[in-house]
Design a protein around this motif. Structure first.
Motif, PDB file in Angstrom:
ATOM      1  N   ASN A 436      17.608  -0.560  -6.828  1.00 40.10           N
ATOM      2  CA  ASN A 436      17.970   0.832  -7.059  1.00 40.10           C
ATOM      3  C   ASN A 436      16.596   1.312  -7.658  1.00 40.10           C
ATOM      4  OD1 ASN A 436      20.646   1.298  -6.450  1.00 40.10           O
ATOM      5  ND2 ASN A 436      21.299   0.118  -8.127  1.00 40.10           N
ATOM      6  N   LEU A 437      15.403   0.969  -6.971  1.00 38.38           N
ATOM      7  CA  LEU A 437      14.060   1.358  -7.680  1.00 38.38           C
ATOM      8  C   LEU A 437      13.399   1.563  -6.333  1.00 38.38           C
ATOM      9  CD1 LEU A 437      12.246   1.672 -10.134  1.00 38.38           C
ATOM     10  CD2 LEU A 437      11.040  -0.606  -9.749  1.00 38.38           C
ATOM     11  N   PHE A 438      13.124   2.886  -6.325  1.00 36.76           N
ATOM     12  CA  PHE A 438      12.493   3.544  -5.182  1.00 36.76           C
ATOM     13  C   PHE A 438      11.089   4.111  -5.487  1.00 36.76           C
ATOM     14  CE2 PHE A 438      16.870   4.498  -5.632  1.00 36.76           C
ATOM     15  CZ  PHE A 438      17.276   3.687  -4.517  1.00 36.76           C
ATOM     16  N   PHE A 439      10.164   3.098  -4.878  1.00 39.54           N
ATOM     17  CA  PHE A 439       8.840   3.024  -5.216  1.00 39.54           C
ATOM     18  C   PHE A 439       8.088   3.440  -3.870  1.00 39.54           C
ATOM     19  CE2 PHE A 439       4.514   1.625  -5.735  1.00 39.54           C
ATOM     20  CZ  PHE A 439       4.195   1.322  -7.177  1.00 39.54           C
ATOM     21  N   TYR A 440       7.337   4.720  -4.212  1.00 32.86           N
ATOM     22  CA  TYR A 440       6.445   5.138  -3.151  1.00 32.86           C
ATOM     23  C   TYR A 440       5.013   5.106  -3.555  1.00 32.86           C
ATOM     24  CZ  TYR A 440       4.180   7.646   0.685  1.00 32.86           C
ATOM     25  OH  TYR A 440       3.479   8.179   1.694  1.00 32.86           O
ATOM     26  N   GLY A 441       4.204   4.358  -2.929  1.00 29.93           N
ATOM     27  CA  GLY A 441       3.011   4.115  -3.852  1.00 29.93           C
ATOM     28  C   GLY A 441       1.546   4.719  -3.217  1.00 29.93           C
ATOM     29  N   ASP A 442       1.730   5.566  -2.588  1.00 30.28           N
ATOM     30  CA  ASP A 442       0.236   6.301  -1.818  1.00 30.28           C
ATOM     31  C   ASP A 442      -0.360   6.993  -3.106  1.00 30.28           C
ATOM     32  OD1 ASP A 442       0.006   5.742   0.576  1.00 30.28           O
ATOM     33  OD2 ASP A 442       1.232   7.194   1.511  1.00 30.28           O
ATOM     34  N   PHE A 443      -1.002   6.314  -4.159  1.00 27.87           N
ATOM     35  CA  PHE A 443      -1.592   6.854  -5.335  1.00 27.87           C
ATOM     36  C   PHE A 443      -2.875   7.866  -4.729  1.00 27.87           C
ATOM     37  CE2 PHE A 443       0.951   3.842  -7.549  1.00 27.87           C
ATOM     38  CZ  PHE A 443       1.225   4.438  -8.745  1.00 27.87           C
ATOM     39  N   HIS A 444      -3.501   7.393  -3.809  1.00 27.03           N
ATOM     40  CA  HIS A 444      -4.644   7.784  -3.380  1.00 27.03           C
ATOM     41  C   HIS A 444      -4.901   8.530  -2.032  1.00 27.03           C
ATOM     42  CE1 HIS A 444      -7.098   6.453  -6.636  1.00 27.03           C
ATOM     43  NE2 HIS A 444      -6.550   4.960  -6.442  1.00 27.03           N
ATOM     44  N   GLY A 445      -3.735   8.817  -1.734  1.00 24.67           N
ATOM     45  CA  GLY A 445      -3.246   9.648  -0.296  1.00 24.67           C
ATOM     46  C   GLY A 445      -2.929   8.756   0.617  1.00 24.67           C
ATOM     47  N   ASN A 446      -2.626   9.234   1.605  1.00 23.17           N
ATOM     48  CA  ASN A 446      -2.225   8.504   2.949  1.00 23.17           C
ATOM     49  C   ASN A 446      -3.142   8.535   4.142  1.00 23.17           C
ATOM     50  OD1 ASN A 446      -0.657   8.209   5.877  1.00 23.17           O
ATOM     51  ND2 ASN A 446       0.415   6.920   4.213  1.00 23.17           N
ATOM     52  N   ALA A 451      -1.574  10.422   7.811  1.00 20.52           N
ATOM     53  CA  ALA A 451      -2.916  11.049   7.575  1.00 20.52           C
ATOM     54  C   ALA A 451      -2.932  12.277   6.768  1.00 20.52           C
ATOM     55  CB  ALA A 451      -3.744  11.368   8.912  1.00 20.52           C
ATOM     56  N   ASP A 452      -2.343  11.986   5.374  1.00 24.62           N
ATOM     57  CA  ASP A 452      -2.149  13.249   4.497  1.00 24.62           C
ATOM     58  C   ASP A 452      -3.057  12.635   3.153  1.00 24.62           C
ATOM     59  OD1 ASP A 452      -1.297  15.068   2.858  1.00 24.62           O
ATOM     60  OD2 ASP A 452       0.711  15.160   3.242  1.00 24.62           O
ATOM     61  N   PRO A 453      -3.831  13.440   3.032  1.00 26.42           N
ATOM     62  CA  PRO A 453      -4.848  12.775   1.881  1.00 26.42           C
ATOM     63  C   PRO A 453      -4.127  13.240   0.483  1.00 26.42           C
ATOM     64  CG  PRO A 453      -6.008  14.406   3.044  1.00 26.42           C
ATOM     65  CD  PRO A 453      -4.845  14.291   3.813  1.00 26.42           C
ATOM     66  N   GLN A 454      -3.147  14.283   0.668  1.00 24.58           N
ATOM     67  CA  GLN A 454      -2.730  15.083  -0.546  1.00 24.58           C
ATOM     68  C   GLN A 454      -1.468  14.131  -1.143  1.00 24.58           C
ATOM     69  OE1 GLN A 454      -4.201  17.460  -2.040  1.00 24.58           O
ATOM     70  NE2 GLN A 454      -5.768  16.988  -0.313  1.00 24.58           N
ATOM     71  N   MET A 455      -1.054  13.160  -0.423  1.00 23.20           N
ATOM     72  CA  MET A 455       0.232  12.485  -0.692  1.00 23.20           C
ATOM     73  C   MET A 455      -0.169  11.552  -2.105  1.00 23.20           C
ATOM     74  SD  MET A 455       2.766  12.828   1.316  1.00 23.20           S
ATOM     75  CE  MET A 455       3.914  11.461   0.855  1.00 23.20           C
ATOM     76  N   ARG A 456       0.856  11.496  -2.826  1.00 30.83           N
ATOM     77  CA  ARG A 456       0.642  10.914  -4.240  1.00 30.83           C
ATOM     78  C   ARG A 456       1.990   9.968  -4.363  1.00 30.83           C
ATOM     79  NH1 ARG A 456      -3.669  12.028  -3.319  1.00 30.83           N
ATOM     80  NH2 ARG A 456      -4.969  13.245  -4.588  1.00 30.83           N
ATOM     81  N   GLN A 485       5.657   0.589   4.352  1.00 34.25           N
ATOM     82  CA  GLN A 485       4.325   1.460   4.897  1.00 34.25           C
ATOM     83  C   GLN A 485       3.715   0.681   6.097  1.00 34.25           C
ATOM     84  OE1 GLN A 485       0.613   2.406   2.773  1.00 34.25           O
ATOM     85  NE2 GLN A 485       1.645   4.466   2.642  1.00 34.25           N
ATOM     86  N   THR A 486       3.764  -0.636   6.004  1.00 36.09           N
ATOM     87  CA  THR A 486       3.067  -1.350   7.251  1.00 36.09           C
ATOM     88  C   THR A 486       4.080  -1.173   8.628  1.00 36.09           C
ATOM     89  OG1 THR A 486       2.235  -3.080   5.644  1.00 36.09           O
ATOM     90  CG2 THR A 486       2.306  -3.588   8.170  1.00 36.09           C
ATOM     91  N   ARG A 487       5.390  -1.373   8.224  1.00 36.09           N
ATOM     92  CA  ARG A 487       6.318  -0.782   9.192  1.00 36.09           C
ATOM     93  C   ARG A 487       6.367   0.438   9.830  1.00 36.09           C
ATOM     94  NH1 ARG A 487      13.196  -1.297   8.589  1.00 36.09           N
ATOM     95  NH2 ARG A 487      13.569  -0.264  10.491  1.00 36.09           N
ATOM     96  N   HIS A 488       6.070   1.405   8.926  1.00 31.44           N
ATOM     97  CA  HIS A 488       5.883   2.619   9.326  1.00 31.44           C
ATOM     98  C   HIS A 488       4.695   2.937  10.256  1.00 31.44           C
ATOM     99  CE1 HIS A 488       5.605   7.260   8.022  1.00 31.44           C
ATOM    100  NE2 HIS A 488       6.314   6.904   9.121  1.00 31.44           N
ATOM    101  N   ILE A 489       3.469   2.203  10.045  1.00 34.20           N
ATOM    102  CA  ILE A 489       2.331   2.265  10.990  1.00 34.20           C
ATOM    103  C   ILE A 489       2.807   1.750  12.160  1.00 34.20           C
ATOM    104  CG2 ILE A 489       0.196   1.285  11.116  1.00 34.20           C
ATOM    105  CD1 ILE A 489      -0.182   1.712   7.999  1.00 34.20           C
ATOM    106  N   ILE A 490       3.285   0.427  12.198  1.00 34.99           N
ATOM    107  CA  ILE A 490       3.602  -0.164  13.557  1.00 34.99           C
ATOM    108  C   ILE A 490       4.536   0.471  14.381  1.00 34.99           C
ATOM    109  CG2 ILE A 490       4.699  -2.410  14.294  1.00 34.99           C
ATOM    110  CD1 ILE A 490       3.489  -3.813  11.786  1.00 34.99           C
ATOM    111  N   GLU A 491       5.822   1.112  13.604  1.00 33.99           N
ATOM    112  CA  GLU A 491       6.517   1.909  14.384  1.00 33.99           C
ATOM    113  C   GLU A 491       5.810   2.935  15.215  1.00 33.99           C
ATOM    114  OE1 GLU A 491      10.084   3.215  12.120  1.00 33.99           O
ATOM    115  OE2 GLU A 491      10.752   1.318  12.420  1.00 33.99           O
TER     116      GLU A 491
END
Length: 730
Positions: A436-446, A451-456, A485-491
């Motif tokens: 139940n902890l949903f962690f999205y970790g693009d602290f420095h953009g994607n 390819a979204d440098p504004q992601m946080r 995120q690795t899965r996202h890239i591979i997909e």
């Protein structure tokens, strides 16, 4: 194998072992060795590798980077070359190898821009202090060229299609354009920019070593907008494009400042193809010989690809075996994704056809071999993400005290803590602790695949708990994010046309069993942990030297010919006659804290001796010095110790000279990769019906929703801000 381990009568002095095996090698014929050089952001390192793939010596030295002004990050090519020379000499000293037997050297480096004076071949200052000519490298992470990169991307030129749709601010043409706009004039009124020629750092190192202006496809295609012949109507550099972005100086005399036109006034090579032999000056500086040949260099992440993807495994991976039935040579690398992990992670994959993937750089042709295409995805923050999560948590100091008291690393301690927490909470599994902890970790953009440098970053489900247990669970969630995120890239890559069968990892993250397990279960792919965890990049660069060594052998005057220069001296004589040589590795201080653990690589890893090493690659490589073998037993092709030369090496020398190489593009490099890579360890994913796989699949949907939600929220805010500006007439 166990019968050959004798604690009572084993030789423990590596000099004795080295002498013993040198005598054995001499009976079989002249040995052959290679040197790999890796220049990272913070250090240079060099490794000496034999023909069994054993690392016999490895040295590292820090290099400085300066940030005299925000976003202006520079380095010195003079300092870097000096560091390389130190490392090569030290690694040779450690290995007890005769320099005359080192026949190949390869270089990899960060994709940084080097400015050199055309007339003098000396460094040119790149600012902010243009009078400081020692600071002549604009580092890859330098972000001064924001205006310039936007102007380049606004052209929508066709070359941008082959760098992921637009150039990154970290690439080299934006940096050159910035220099054109800001370099002052000299006392004669001439622009300093017009006095420059430019190199990617890896290409500069091959130039420094050989005197050649040869450039690599890896550097020019991946980072400078070069399009190899036959892809479009352009063949190489585009005068139309360079004039469009106001860089006519780079067009002059058939693009001489960029290395020229291939086959006219320039030469461009794929990975490992021979640039030339070391000059007398470079041979003297490196402590090598003019019989040593230089292979065309690559960007550091691509050296990681070379050093990992040809690894064999204890048990064959069925999907790769099936695929390889229909492929030869370099084509066997298809379906093998290299994940070169450190502060960030690069994901590199090869195919015989161009495959365009949104948010992934490339495809790049001819980088590894003529006619083959590579694509490069990436996570901007992986190792740095885990460090950030730990260091910003209130329990960080408590973690440091507890891990030190237990004698383990922080990550190992947290992994154990999670196991204890699973038991104390009676949770189904460790993975379920963060359900139940949903962690999205693009602290420095994607960087990839959106390819979204504004992601946080966004974290849903946090409580006010600041205990060590809460830190452990947040760390678990961050590891899960890296896997998702690795899965996202591979997909995204597979939807575009790649067929990925396995992930070949490298870097210190390989030691984190929790992270590797999550990567396997998130992606559903086997993870291959390489023979050398920390040294896979420099190991890959040594393979470039091994490819060039074939040409060195062809050009020797005889099978036992020695060098025209710097030949023939033992390491002892070197120390006595050349006081500038580095001291013995047994008395010299370590250049960096990491060197000690990395330098112990060779002892347990001679794959020619045994089907699988005594110490598996995922274990601490420094432990591999613990096994002592009986040097009196001449019947085993055993690698006896760090710095030793075995009968296996001598046998490999004879095979190397006699074995014929295929004629297809990349055959030489692939042959070297398969012969030297050794055996990797596999981590298979759990079954599809495993509860953790089902939980991770559900959380992957939430991961995707977090991306879409953040982008939607930003769009809503932007729309409101635009309306406010219109209302206020701003």
């Amino acid at each position: 194998m166990a019968s050959h381990i004798h604690s009572a009568k084993s030789f423990t002095n590596p000099f004795h072992l080295s002498l013993r095996n040198l005598q054995l090698a001499d009976k079989q014929g002249d040995p052959i060795y290679y040197v790999g050089v890796d220049v990272g952001t913070g250090s240079a390192r060099a490794a000496v590798v034999d023909q069994t793939g054993a690392i016999l010596g490895l040295a590292e030295r820090p290099i400085t980077r300066n940030e005299l002004k925000a976003n202006f990050i520079t380095q010195s090519s003079t300092e870097i070359w000096d560091a390389i020379c130190y490392c090569v000499k030290t690694a040779i000293s450690q290995s007890h190898v005769d320099p005359a037997d080192v026949l190949g050297i390869g270089f990899d480096a960060t994709c940084s821009l080097v400015a050199i004076n055309e007339k003098t071949d000396e460094p040119m200052g790149v600012g902010p202090d243009f009078a400081d000519h020692l600071e002549n490298i604009i580092l890859w992470m330098d972000h001064r060229a924001e205006v310039e990169v936007n102007e380049i991307n606004a052209t929508h030129d066709e070359c941008l299609k082959y760098v992921g749709g637009k150039m990154s601010i970290e690439m080299e043409l934006p940096k050159m354009k910035w220099l054109k706009n800001h370099m002052p004039k000299d006392s004669n009124g001439e622009s300093l920019f017009k006095q420059c020629k430019f190199y990617d750092l890896a290409d500069f190192l091959t130039h420094k070593a050989t005197g050649s202006e040869t450039r690599s496809f890896c550097s020019t295609v991946c980072k400078q907008g070069y399009i190899p012949e036959g892809i479009t109507n352009r063949n190489g550099w585009s005068s139309e494009f360079l004039n469009k972005i106001d860089l006519p100086e780079l067009v002059e005399d058939n693009f001489r400042r960029l290395g020229g036109v291939d086959g006219v006034n320039g030469k461009f090579l794929s990975a490992g193809e021979t640039v030339g032999s070391l000059t007398e000056k470079a041979a003297e500086q490196l402590g090598l010989t003019t019989d040593c040949y230089v292979g065309s260099g690559v960007i550091d992440a691509y050296a990681g690809w070379i050093g990992t993807v040809a690894a064999q495994t204890e048990t064959p991976i069925a999907d790769l075996v099936e695929q390889d039935k229909n492929n030869k040579g370099m084509a066997k690398a298809k379906g093998r994704l290299a994940a070169v992990a450190g502060t960030s992670t690069c994901h590199i994959c090869l195919d015989e056809k161009p495959i365009f993937v949104d948010g992934v750089w490339g495809p790049y042709r001819d980088v590894m071999a003529k006619g083959f295409w590579l694509a490069e995805g990436g996570q901007s923050c992986t190792g740095a993400l885990l460090a950030h999560v730990l260091s910003t948590h209130p329990a960080y100091m408590e973690l440091g005290v507890a891990s030190e008291a237990s004698g383990t690393s922080r990550f190992d301690f947290l992994n154990s803590r999670l196991e204890q927490l699973k038991k104390s909470t009676k949770e189904r599994s460790v993975v379920a602790l963060a359900k139940n902890l949903f962690f999205y970790g693009d602290f420095h953009g994607n960087r990839s695949p959106i390819a979204d440098p504004q992601m946080r970053a966004s974290i849903i489900g946090q409580s006010m708990d600041t205990s060590l247990d809460s830190l452990a669970v947040e760390y678990l969630a961050a590891c899960e994010f890296i896997g998702q995120q690795t899965r996202h890239i591979i997909e995204k890559m597979e939807v575009a046309g790649y067929d990925i069968k396995a992930i070949f990892m490298s870097g210190g993250q390989c030691r984190n069993g929790l992270l590797m397990r999550l990567l396997a279960d998130c992606t559903g792919l086997p993870i291959v942990i390489p023979r050398y965890i920390d040294a896979s990049v420099v190991f890959g660069s040594a393979m470039l030297g091994a490819v060039a060594a074939e040409d060195a052998l062809k050009n020797r005057k005889g099978p036992n010919a020695k060098s025209r220069r710097n030949s023939a001296v033992s390491n002892t004589d070197n120390q006595q006659n050349h006081p500038d040589q580095p001291p013995s590795p047994y008395t010299a201080p370590s250049a960096t804290a990491s060197m000690t653990s990395i330098s112990a690589l060779a002892a347990g890893n001679a794959q020619s001796a045994y089907p699988f090493p005594t110490m598996t690659p995922i274990e601490d490589e420094s432990k591999q010095l613990g096994a002592n073998f009986d040097a009196s037993d001449e019947d085993e092709d055993a690698q006896l110790s760090f710095g030793s030369k075995s009968r296996a090496q001598a046998t490999a020398t004879k095979n190397f000279i006699s074995k014929k190489t295929g004629t297809e593009p990349g055959d030489k490099l692939w042959k070297i990769m398969t012969e030297l890579s050794g055996v990797g360890r596999i981590i298979y994913p759990s079954s599809e019906n495993d509860p953790d796989r089902k939980l991770l699949n559900t959380k992957y949907k939430i991961f995707l929703d977090q991306i879409e939600t953040q982008q939607r929220y930003r769009a809503m805010v932007a729309k409101t801000e635009d309306a406010i500006k219109a209302y206020l007439n701003i």
